[in-house]
Design an enzyme around this catalytic site. Structure first.
Site, PDB file in Angstrom:
ATOM      1  NE  ARG A 111      -6.560  -6.139 -21.265  1.00  0.00           N
ATOM      2  CZ  ARG A 111      -7.574  -6.721 -21.910  1.00  0.00           C
ATOM      3  NH1 ARG A 111      -7.861  -7.986 -21.666  1.00  0.00           N
ATOM      4  NH2 ARG A 111      -8.289  -6.064 -22.796  1.00  0.00           N
ATOM      5  CG  ASP A 161      -8.119  -2.475 -23.628  1.00  0.00           C
ATOM      6  OD1 ASP A 161      -9.072  -3.023 -24.207  1.00  0.00           O
ATOM      7  OD2 ASP A 161      -7.254  -3.092 -23.009  1.00  0.00           O
ATOM      8  CD  GLU A 208       0.665  -6.760  10.543  1.00  0.00           C
ATOM      9  OE1 GLU A 208      -0.188  -7.666  10.432  1.00  0.00           O
ATOM     10  OE2 GLU A 208       0.413  -5.564  10.255  1.00  0.00           O
ATOM     11  N   PRO A 257       0.814  -1.221   0.000  1.00  0.00           N
ATOM     12  CG  PRO A 257      -0.771  -1.548   1.656  1.00  0.00           C
ATOM     13  CD  PRO A 257       0.528  -2.061   1.170  1.00  0.00           C
TER      14      PRO A 257
HETATM   15  N1  LIG Z   1      -2.987  -2.382  -1.561  1.00  0.00           N
HETATM   16  C1  LIG Z   1      -1.918  -3.102  -2.016  1.00  0.00           C
HETATM   17  N2  LIG Z   1      -1.291  -2.898  -3.191  1.00  0.00           N
HETATM   18  O1  LIG Z   1      -0.281  -3.781  -3.260  1.00  0.00           O
HETATM   19  N3  LIG Z   1      -0.244  -4.569  -2.162  1.00  0.00           N
HETATM   20  C2  LIG Z   1      -1.239  -4.179  -1.363  1.00  0.00           C
HETATM   21  C3  LIG Z   1      -1.590  -4.744  -0.059  1.00  0.00           C
HETATM   22  O2  LIG Z   1      -2.624  -4.348   0.472  1.00  0.00           O
HETATM   23  N4  LIG Z   1      -0.796  -5.676   0.574  1.00  0.00           N
HETATM   24  C4  LIG Z   1      -1.178  -6.161   1.887  1.00  0.00           C
HETATM   25  C5  LIG Z   1      -0.045  -6.096   2.843  1.00  0.00           C
HETATM   26  N5  LIG Z   1       1.099  -6.812   2.334  1.00  0.00           N
HETATM   27  C6  LIG Z   1       2.203  -6.905   3.290  1.00  0.00           C
HETATM   28  C7  LIG Z   1       2.624  -5.562   3.807  1.00  0.00           C
HETATM   29  C8  LIG Z   1       2.074  -5.058   4.972  1.00  0.00           C
HETATM   30  C9  LIG Z   1       2.480  -3.820   5.409  1.00  0.00           C
HETATM   31  C10 LIG Z   1       3.417  -3.122   4.695  1.00  0.00           C
HETATM   32  C11 LIG Z   1       3.909  -3.678   3.538  1.00  0.00           C
HETATM   33  N6  LIG Z   1       3.523  -4.894   3.099  1.00  0.00           N
HETATM   34  C12 LIG Z   1       1.540  -6.261   1.046  1.00  0.00           C
HETATM   35  C13 LIG Z   1       0.434  -6.283   0.030  1.00  0.00           C
END
Ligand SMILES: Nc1nonc1C(=O)N1CCN(Cc2ccccn2)CC1
Length: 246
Positions: free
Chosen positions: A154, A169, A116, A89
């Site tokens: 794609r 697209d 985490e 995120p």
């Molecule tokens: N939104 C998203 N877009 O890409 N990945 C996500 C996503 O929510 N996730 C969930 C937590 N994961 C593990 C995590 C937790 C905390 C900090 C870093 N990494 C990564 C992937």
């Protein structure tokens, strides 16, 4: 394109390697998807891949040693010059423009985190780019990695047949898609727009473009700020707005 994914759940990636457009791309040798599981690089009896966070607090962090070795194995399994991408995120928001950029790379290593997250020092040492598929928290990076794989595949030459070119697209033009219709001609009291039955391809093209522009204006006006409309697009949008306000 050569992609290797580092994930504790490699089986999940059958969803892209075995089905649909991405599955066919793999079968046709246009896309290669491999998986490296950090659990295969553990040395203890319990195959431990997570550990408690320094500073305390809830949840666990992925252990660095198994992850580092899995990343090295992933890099060794793809064409040289791979970009190592961490899905999280905290990353750059993924959009069509970003997919176009990523589709140019020779090879990718995608790090799908669980728990985490990953030790920041491993990110600093091994990760080239962090990308996010949206401002929400998933249970892991696997689905995010698959979204990225699907979207960029794609754009690879030869993946979409002639009738489904990626350039057509709507998002390729930064617009929302136009409405689509198929048989029957009348469905629950609703008819197919006459223009689509006319057989006049130029009139149909303009109608579809007008609908894409109008829908974008109605539902995602923010997207219109990012695109430079042609004279034809400006004319069609003005027509749509006038008709909408009448
Ligand atoms: N939104 C998203 N877009 O890409 N990945 C996500 C996503 O929510 N996730 C969930 C937590 N994961 C593990 C995590 C937790 C905390 C900090 C870093 N990494 C990564 C992937």
């Amino acid at each position: 394109m050569d992609i290797s994914v580092v994930s504790l759940f490699p089986e999940m990636f059958a969803a892209v390697s075995d089905y649909g457009v991405t599955g066919r791309a793999v079968q046709n040798g246009l896309l290669k998807i491999q998986c490296c599981n950090p659990r295969d690089y553990t040395t203890d009896r319990h195959q431990t891949v997570d550990d408690r966070p320094y500073g305390g607090g809830p949840g666990m962090v992925m252990k660095t040693a198994p992850l580092e070795q899995a990343i090295q194995a992933a890099k060794a399994s793809v064409a040289p010059g791979a970009t190592v991408i961490y899905l999280s995120p905290q990353g750059r928001p993924l959009d069509q423009e970003g997919l176009v950029e990523l589709a140019q790379r020779p090879s990718l290593v995608l790090l799908a985190g669980r728990y985490e997250g990953v030790d920041e020092r491993l990110i600093e040492a091994e990760v080239d780019e962090e990308w996010s598929i949206g401002d929400y928290v998933l249970s892991g990076g696997e689905l995010a990695a698959m979204v990225m794989i699907d979207g960029l595949s794609r754009l690879l030459p030869g993946v979409l047949g002639h009738h489904l070119s990626a350039e057509q697209d709507s998002f390729a033009e930064g617009l929302l898609d136009c409405p689509h219709y198929t048989r029957p001609e009348h469905y629950r009291g609703r008819a197919v727009p006459d223009v689509l039955l006319s057989g006049n391809h130029e009139v149909i093209r303009r109608w579809r473009l007008k609908q894409s522009l109008g829908r974008t204006w109605l539902r995602r006006r923010d997207l219109l700020q990012k695109v430079e409309l042609s004279d034809e697009q400006n004319t069609l949008l003005a027509e749509f707005i006038r008709e909408h306000n009448d």
